[in-house]
Design an enzyme around this catalytic site. Sequence first.
Site, mmCIF file in Angstrom:
data_model
loop_
_atom_site.group_PDB
_atom_site.id
_atom_site.type_symbol
_atom_site.label_atom_id
_atom_site.label_comp_id
_atom_site.label_asym_id
_atom_site.label_seq_id
_atom_site.Cartn_x
_atom_site.Cartn_y
_atom_site.Cartn_z
ATOM 1 N N GLY A 1 0.169 -90.716 43.810
ATOM 2 C CA GLY A 1 0.477 -90.064 42.528
ATOM 3 C C GLY A 1 1.366 -90.986 41.713
ATOM 4 O O GLY A 1 1.405 -92.203 41.946
ATOM 5 N N ARG A 2 2.140 -90.395 40.792
ATOM 6 C CA ARG A 2 2.984 -91.233 39.915
ATOM 7 C C ARG A 2 3.959 -92.089 40.739
ATOM 8 O O ARG A 2 4.142 -93.273 40.510
ATOM 9 C CB ARG A 2 3.800 -90.346 38.961
ATOM 10 C CG ARG A 2 3.027 -89.720 37.798
ATOM 11 C CD ARG A 2 3.971 -88.871 36.972
ATOM 12 N NE ARG A 2 4.757 -88.058 37.862
ATOM 13 C CZ ARG A 2 4.339 -86.900 38.330
ATOM 14 N NH1 ARG A 2 3.178 -86.430 37.987
ATOM 15 N NH2 ARG A 2 5.058 -86.199 39.159
ATOM 16 N N THR B 1 10.140 -90.537 51.828
ATOM 17 C CA THR B 1 11.001 -90.086 50.724
ATOM 18 C C THR B 1 10.416 -88.843 50.077
ATOM 19 O O THR B 1 10.826 -88.470 48.978
ATOM 20 C CB THR B 1 11.116 -91.194 49.648
ATOM 21 O OG1 THR B 1 9.789 -91.558 49.233
ATOM 22 C CG2 THR B 1 11.848 -92.418 50.140
ATOM 23 N N SER B 2 9.436 -88.184 50.762
ATOM 24 C CA SER B 2 8.807 -87.010 50.135
ATOM 25 C C SER B 2 9.446 -85.726 50.658
ATOM 26 O O SER B 2 10.359 -85.187 50.032
ATOM 27 C CB SER B 2 7.299 -87.032 50.349
ATOM 28 O OG SER B 2 6.979 -86.601 51.650
ATOM 29 N N ARG B 3 8.998 -85.204 51.785
ATOM 30 C CA ARG B 3 9.597 -84.020 52.418
ATOM 31 C C ARG B 3 9.576 -84.176 53.927
ATOM 32 O O ARG B 3 8.547 -84.613 54.491
ATOM 33 C CB ARG B 3 8.825 -82.751 52.033
ATOM 34 C CG ARG B 3 9.045 -82.293 50.595
ATOM 35 C CD ARG B 3 10.432 -81.706 50.395
ATOM 36 N NE ARG B 3 10.614 -81.157 49.067
ATOM 37 C CZ ARG B 3 11.117 -81.844 48.032
ATOM 38 N NH1 ARG B 3 11.435 -83.126 48.185
ATOM 39 N NH2 ARG B 3 11.274 -81.267 46.853
ATOM 40 N N GLU C 1 17.847 -79.926 56.363
ATOM 41 C CA GLU C 1 18.821 -80.679 55.550
ATOM 42 C C GLU C 1 20.007 -79.780 55.217
ATOM 43 O O GLU C 1 19.796 -78.593 54.986
ATOM 44 C CB GLU C 1 18.153 -81.176 54.270
ATOM 45 C CG GLU C 1 17.068 -82.212 54.536
ATOM 46 C CD GLU C 1 16.379 -82.723 53.265
ATOM 47 O OE1 GLU C 1 15.403 -83.470 53.378
ATOM 48 O OE2 GLU C 1 16.854 -82.366 52.176
ATOM 49 N N HIS D 1 18.828 -87.488 51.266
ATOM 50 C CA HIS D 1 17.929 -86.953 50.227
ATOM 51 C C HIS D 1 18.422 -87.338 48.840
ATOM 52 O O HIS D 1 18.743 -86.492 48.003
ATOM 53 C CB HIS D 1 17.812 -85.416 50.355
ATOM 54 C CG HIS D 1 16.613 -84.853 49.619
ATOM 55 N ND1 HIS D 1 15.929 -83.736 50.024
ATOM 56 C CD2 HIS D 1 15.967 -85.260 48.492
ATOM 57 C CE1 HIS D 1 14.947 -83.452 49.197
ATOM 58 N NE2 HIS D 1 14.952 -84.380 48.246
#
Length: 333
Positions: free
Chosen positions: A156-157, A235-237, A266, A286
Site C-alpha cells: 500500500g502507500r 511496523t504494522s500490527r 502493548e 510503537h
Amino acid sequence: MQNGKQAVVVSVNLPADLQGALQERFEVHPVAPGERIEKALAPDVAARIRGVVGTVRTPLDQAFFQSMPAVRVVSNFAVGYDNIDVKAATAANVVVCNTPGVLDAAVADLTLGLILCTGRNLVGLDRFVRDGRWAKGAAPLSYDLMGKSLGLLGMGRIGRMVAERARAFGMKVFYHNRNRQAAAEATGIGYLERDELFRTCDFVSVHVPLTDATRNSIGAREFGMMKPSAIFINTSRGAVVDEPAMIEALKNGTIAGAGLDVFVKEPLDPAASALAGMDNVTLLPHVGSATHETRRAMIDLAVHNLIDVLEGARPGAAVNPEVDHYGTLKERA
Ligand code: 8YV
C-alpha cells in the site's frame, strides 16, 4: 443537543488549539484513552453523544454502537482501525474516519531504521561501546544492505514508500500483495508469490492491516520457510504475527533477527516477554508515526474528520464512505 451544541467525546490528548476548536462547536466530554466510552459516561450523556475522537486503544465494537444510538461518526487518531467494528458502525449508520497518508513517510522511515538497526546491529554495537568491550577487541562485523533482497508483505502507500527508501540503499525490492501493482512493477519492484517471498528474501517486512484474514497469518510455517540469515521486520500490527512462533524461530536460529515496533500486547512487558532478553532483536514502543510533525498532521485530520461529518461535510478520510452521512444527518438534524 444542549445549548444548541452537539455532544462529542474526546478520548485522545489534544493540542490546545484543537481542543478550543471543538469546544467552540461542541459540548465536549473527555474520556481517558483506552477506556470504554459507553461505561465512562452517565447514561443521559451517552445517549446524546454524536461523535467520538479516539485512538487505536479505544474499543469501538458492537456493544459500543448498540449502546450509543445517537453517534454519527467515530474518528480514529490512526490509519489503522482494527479497534473498530466497521461492519457494526456501518449498520448503525456511523461514519468511520482514520488518518491515512499523513504518516506514511514517518512509518517508512522507521521501517528503514529497523532494517538498518537490525541489519547492522546498531543497538548491539552501541552496547559494545558502552560496556567498554571496544578496548578488549574488534567489534563484531555485520552485513551490507547493498544487494540484499527486501520482501514487502503488503504494497500500500507505506509499502511503496519503504520500497523507494530501500532502493536508495541499493536493496533489491520484491513485494506480495492481494492485488498486483503494475506501477510498482514498472519501476522494477518484483512480484513474488507469498511463500516465495518468505523463502527467498533477506529481509521480510510486514505492511498489511490487522484484519480477520491477516490475524496470526505469519507463524511457524512462514518463519520455517525463511532463510536462517533472514531478518523479520514488523511496523504494522503485532497480532498479524503468531508471537510465540516468532520467539521460537528467533531462539532456535530459524531466522537471524527481528526489528519490531508492534506487539500482540502493548505496552510490551519486558519481564514477561522473551523478546526483551534477545540480542538479535530491536524493540521499539510503537513509534512508527511518533514524530512531532506527523502526529500533528494526524490529530488535525482526526479532529477535522469529526467536525466535517457533524457539520454535514465530507470528511478528509472515511473508511466506510458508503454511509451517506449527508442524507442521514439532514433528516435527523
Ligand atoms: C498510532 C498507528 O495511531 O496509525 C496507526 O495505525 O498504529 C499509530 O500511528 C499511534 O501510535 C497513536 O496511537
